[in-house]
Design an enzyme around this catalytic site. Structure first.
Site, PDB file in Angstrom:
ATOM      1  N   CYS A   1       7.861   2.895  16.510  1.00 21.99           N
ATOM      2  CA  CYS A   1       8.430   1.810  17.316  1.00 21.99           C
ATOM      3  C   CYS A   1       7.421   1.424  18.402  1.00 21.99           C
ATOM      4  O   CYS A   1       7.051   2.252  19.238  1.00 21.99           O
ATOM      5  CB  CYS A   1       9.746   2.238  17.962  1.00 21.99           C
ATOM      6  SG  CYS A   1      10.425   0.938  19.025  1.00 21.99           S
TER       7      CYS A   1
ATOM      8  N   ASN B   1      -7.517   8.991   5.936  1.00 21.69           N
ATOM      9  CA  ASN B   1      -6.670   8.337   4.937  1.00 21.69           C
ATOM     10  C   ASN B   1      -5.214   8.311   5.386  1.00 21.69           C
ATOM     11  O   ASN B   1      -4.720   9.265   5.979  1.00 21.69           O
ATOM     12  CB  ASN B   1      -6.791   9.047   3.588  1.00 21.69           C
ATOM     13  CG  ASN B   1      -8.206   8.983   3.055  1.00 21.69           C
ATOM     14  OD1 ASN B   1      -8.996   8.166   3.521  1.00 21.69           O
ATOM     15  ND2 ASN B   1      -8.522   9.826   2.096  1.00 21.69           N
ATOM     16  N   VAL B   2      -4.534   7.228   5.028  1.00 21.05           N
ATOM     17  CA  VAL B   2      -3.126   7.085   5.400  1.00 21.05           C
ATOM     18  C   VAL B   2      -2.203   7.477   4.250  1.00 21.05           C
ATOM     19  O   VAL B   2      -0.990   7.446   4.384  1.00 21.05           O
ATOM     20  CB  VAL B   2      -2.830   5.650   5.906  1.00 21.05           C
ATOM     21  CG1 VAL B   2      -3.509   5.412   7.249  1.00 21.05           C
ATOM     22  CG2 VAL B   2      -3.282   4.583   4.905  1.00 21.05           C
TER      23      VAL B   2
ATOM     24  N   ALA C   1     -16.181  12.607  -6.137  1.00 20.47           N
ATOM     25  CA  ALA C   1     -15.484  13.694  -5.439  1.00 20.47           C
ATOM     26  C   ALA C   1     -14.833  14.688  -6.395  1.00 20.47           C
ATOM     27  O   ALA C   1     -14.846  15.898  -6.137  1.00 20.47           O
ATOM     28  CB  ALA C   1     -14.433  13.088  -4.503  1.00 20.47           C
TER      29      ALA C   1
ATOM     30  N   HIS D   1      -5.828   8.542  11.447  1.00 19.50           N
ATOM     31  CA  HIS D   1      -5.506   7.114  11.370  1.00 19.50           C
ATOM     32  C   HIS D   1      -4.040   6.871  10.991  1.00 19.50           C
ATOM     33  O   HIS D   1      -3.688   5.780  10.564  1.00 19.50           O
ATOM     34  CB  HIS D   1      -6.440   6.409  10.373  1.00 19.50           C
ATOM     35  CG  HIS D   1      -7.858   6.281  10.861  1.00 19.50           C
ATOM     36  ND1 HIS D   1      -8.905   5.893  10.061  1.00 19.50           N
ATOM     37  CD2 HIS D   1      -8.397   6.490  12.093  1.00 19.50           C
ATOM     38  CE1 HIS D   1     -10.032   5.876  10.775  1.00 19.50           C
ATOM     39  NE2 HIS D   1      -9.747   6.241  12.001  1.00 19.50           N
TER      40      HIS D   1
ATOM     41  N   ARG E   1       0.837  -1.219   0.000  1.00 19.82           N
ATOM     42  CA  ARG E   1       0.000   0.000   0.000  1.00 19.82           C
ATOM     43  C   ARG E   1       0.868   1.264   0.000  1.00 19.82           C
ATOM     44  O   ARG E   1       0.500   2.282  -0.585  1.00 19.82           O
ATOM     45  CB  ARG E   1      -0.928   0.003   1.217  1.00 19.82           C
ATOM     46  CG  ARG E   1      -1.998  -1.074   1.123  1.00 19.82           C
ATOM     47  CD  ARG E   1      -2.977  -0.983   2.261  1.00 19.82           C
ATOM     48  NE  ARG E   1      -3.758   0.244   2.247  1.00 19.82           N
ATOM     49  CZ  ARG E   1      -4.345   0.776   3.307  1.00 19.82           C
ATOM     50  NH1 ARG E   1      -4.243   0.211   4.482  1.00 19.82           N
ATOM     51  NH2 ARG E   1      -5.041   1.884   3.217  1.00 19.82           N
TER      52      ARG E   1
ATOM     53  N   ASN F   1     -20.588  12.924  -1.082  1.00 22.40           N
ATOM     54  CA  ASN F   1     -20.231  11.506  -1.193  1.00 22.40           C
ATOM     55  C   ASN F   1     -20.809  10.922  -2.480  1.00 22.40           C
ATOM     56  O   ASN F   1     -21.706  11.503  -3.093  1.00 22.40           O
ATOM     57  CB  ASN F   1     -20.784  10.736   0.017  1.00 22.40           C
ATOM     58  CG  ASN F   1     -19.928   9.556   0.408  1.00 22.40           C
ATOM     59  OD1 ASN F   1     -18.766   9.453   0.013  1.00 22.40           O
ATOM     60  ND2 ASN F   1     -20.486   8.631   1.174  1.00 22.40           N
ATOM     61  N   LEU F   2     -20.288   9.786  -2.871  1.00 23.05           N
ATOM     62  CA  LEU F   2     -20.808   9.124  -4.078  1.00 23.05           C
ATOM     63  C   LEU F   2     -22.223   8.619  -3.827  1.00 23.05           C
ATOM     64  O   LEU F   2     -23.093   8.689  -4.679  1.00 23.05           O
ATOM     65  CB  LEU F   2     -19.882   7.976  -4.463  1.00 23.05           C
ATOM     66  CG  LEU F   2     -20.094   7.343  -5.824  1.00 23.05           C
ATOM     67  CD1 LEU F   2     -19.950   8.375  -6.937  1.00 23.05           C
ATOM     68  CD2 LEU F   2     -19.097   6.209  -6.047  1.00 23.05           C
ATOM     69  N   GLU F   3     -22.405   8.049  -2.637  1.00 18.17           N
ATOM     70  CA  GLU F   3     -23.749   7.592  -2.250  1.00 18.17           C
ATOM     71  C   GLU F   3     -23.952   7.932  -0.780  1.00 18.17           C
ATOM     72  O   GLU F   3     -22.993   8.230  -0.080  1.00 18.17           O
ATOM     73  CB  GLU F   3     -23.896   6.093  -2.494  1.00 18.17           C
ATOM     74  CG  GLU F   3     -22.771   5.286  -1.888  1.00 18.17           C
ATOM     75  CD  GLU F   3     -22.672   3.883  -2.466  1.00 18.17           C
ATOM     76  OE1 GLU F   3     -22.251   2.990  -1.723  1.00 18.17           O
ATOM     77  OE2 GLU F   3     -23.030   3.712  -3.640  1.00 18.17           O
TER      78      GLU F   3
END
Ligand code: OAD
Length: 231
Positions: free
Chosen positions: A114, A89-90, A216, A106, A56, A198-200
């Site tokens: 560590c 989101n990361v 978006a 997040h 990722r 939002n999309l939905e």
């Protein structure tokens, strides 16, 4: 001057190719959340978990910010009041799109943590199952992302922003994961206007004063144009 607090989720990065979690082809339909996004999963199989985040991390580094990320940076630059972006989101696509001061509740894929001494450092592209901490030397390096069962980062700061905001906007998130899913209720309790892009419709959609549906990259720039014209 109107202060805006914006919460973003995987939907804002979907058109950058990052994928979402709960949609039809979402990540949680392909891997078990318990295996790759919990401290217990990491303890059971650190090699698999590191490999998952290594993959990722590379994907996130290759992704480009889209028109929605860029529009939010434009809003920060041109809005008369403060614009705070809180993301689940990361990836670092808000920053790549020009946004400043983004709160990553997040964590981030490009950061390592560590588990022994709490030291943080810039994550290498590939982390090993026994990644050594540069500060204490212990083999306790892990991705600096928040897993289920762990406390998201900077919550006090986020609630302070929600308490002093005039508008709360949720973008591209399903509203399935707390505490972020509860921000709309917090905003309502603070008598703040709320908008969902939002999309939905998300799980808590009916809690918002207004919902606008669409991809978006279309609805976020259109909303930002509206606000910037009004400034
Ligand atoms: P989800 O996958 O749960 O939801 C993504 C949302 O984005 C859905 O509501 C989609 O309708 C919407 N969406 C998809 N494509 C879009 C597009 N092009 N434009 C606008 N919206 C779109 O992702 P999150 O809500 O971000 O946490 O998930 C929250 C958390 O659950 C994540 O941060 C992650 C995950 O488990 C951890 O891993 C701790």
């Amino acid at each position: 001057m109107e202060k805006i607090v914006i919460l973003t989720g995987a939907g804002i990065s979907a058109e950058s190719g990052m994928g979402t979690f709960r949609d039809k082809d979402g990540l949680w339909t392909q891997v078990r959340l318990e295996d790759v996004a919990t401290p217990e999963g990491f303890a059971r199989n650190p090699a698999m978990v590191q490999e998952f985040y290594n993959f990722r991390r590379v994907k996130a580094a290759e992704a480009k910010p889209n028109a929605a990320h860029v529009a939010l940076a434009r809003l920060q630059a041109h809005h008369a009041g403060e614009v705070v972006i809180v993301t689940q989101n990361v990836d670092a696509l808000h920053e790549a799109g020009g946004a400043a001061g983004v709160i990553h509740m997040h964590g981030r894929l490009d950061s390592a943590l560590c588990a022994g001494c709490g030291h943080r450092w810039h994550a290498p592209d590939t982390m090993a199952p026994d990644e050594a901490c540069p500060a204490c030397g212990g083999p306790f390096g892990r991705p600096d992302v928040v897993w289920f069962g762990e406390m998201p980062y900077r919550m006090g700061e986020i609630y302070d922003h929600l308490a002093s905001a005039d508008l709360f906007v949720s973008i591209g998130t399903s509203g399935e994961v707390y505490p972020a899913a509860g921000f709309v209720q917090e905003a309502r309790a603070n008598d703040i206007r709320t908008l969902e892009l939002n999309l939905e419709r998300s799980a808590g959609s009916r809690l918002f004063h207004e919902t606008r549906l669409g991809p978006a990259t279309e609805i976020v720039p259109a909303w930002v144009d509206e606000l910037v014209r009004r400034n």
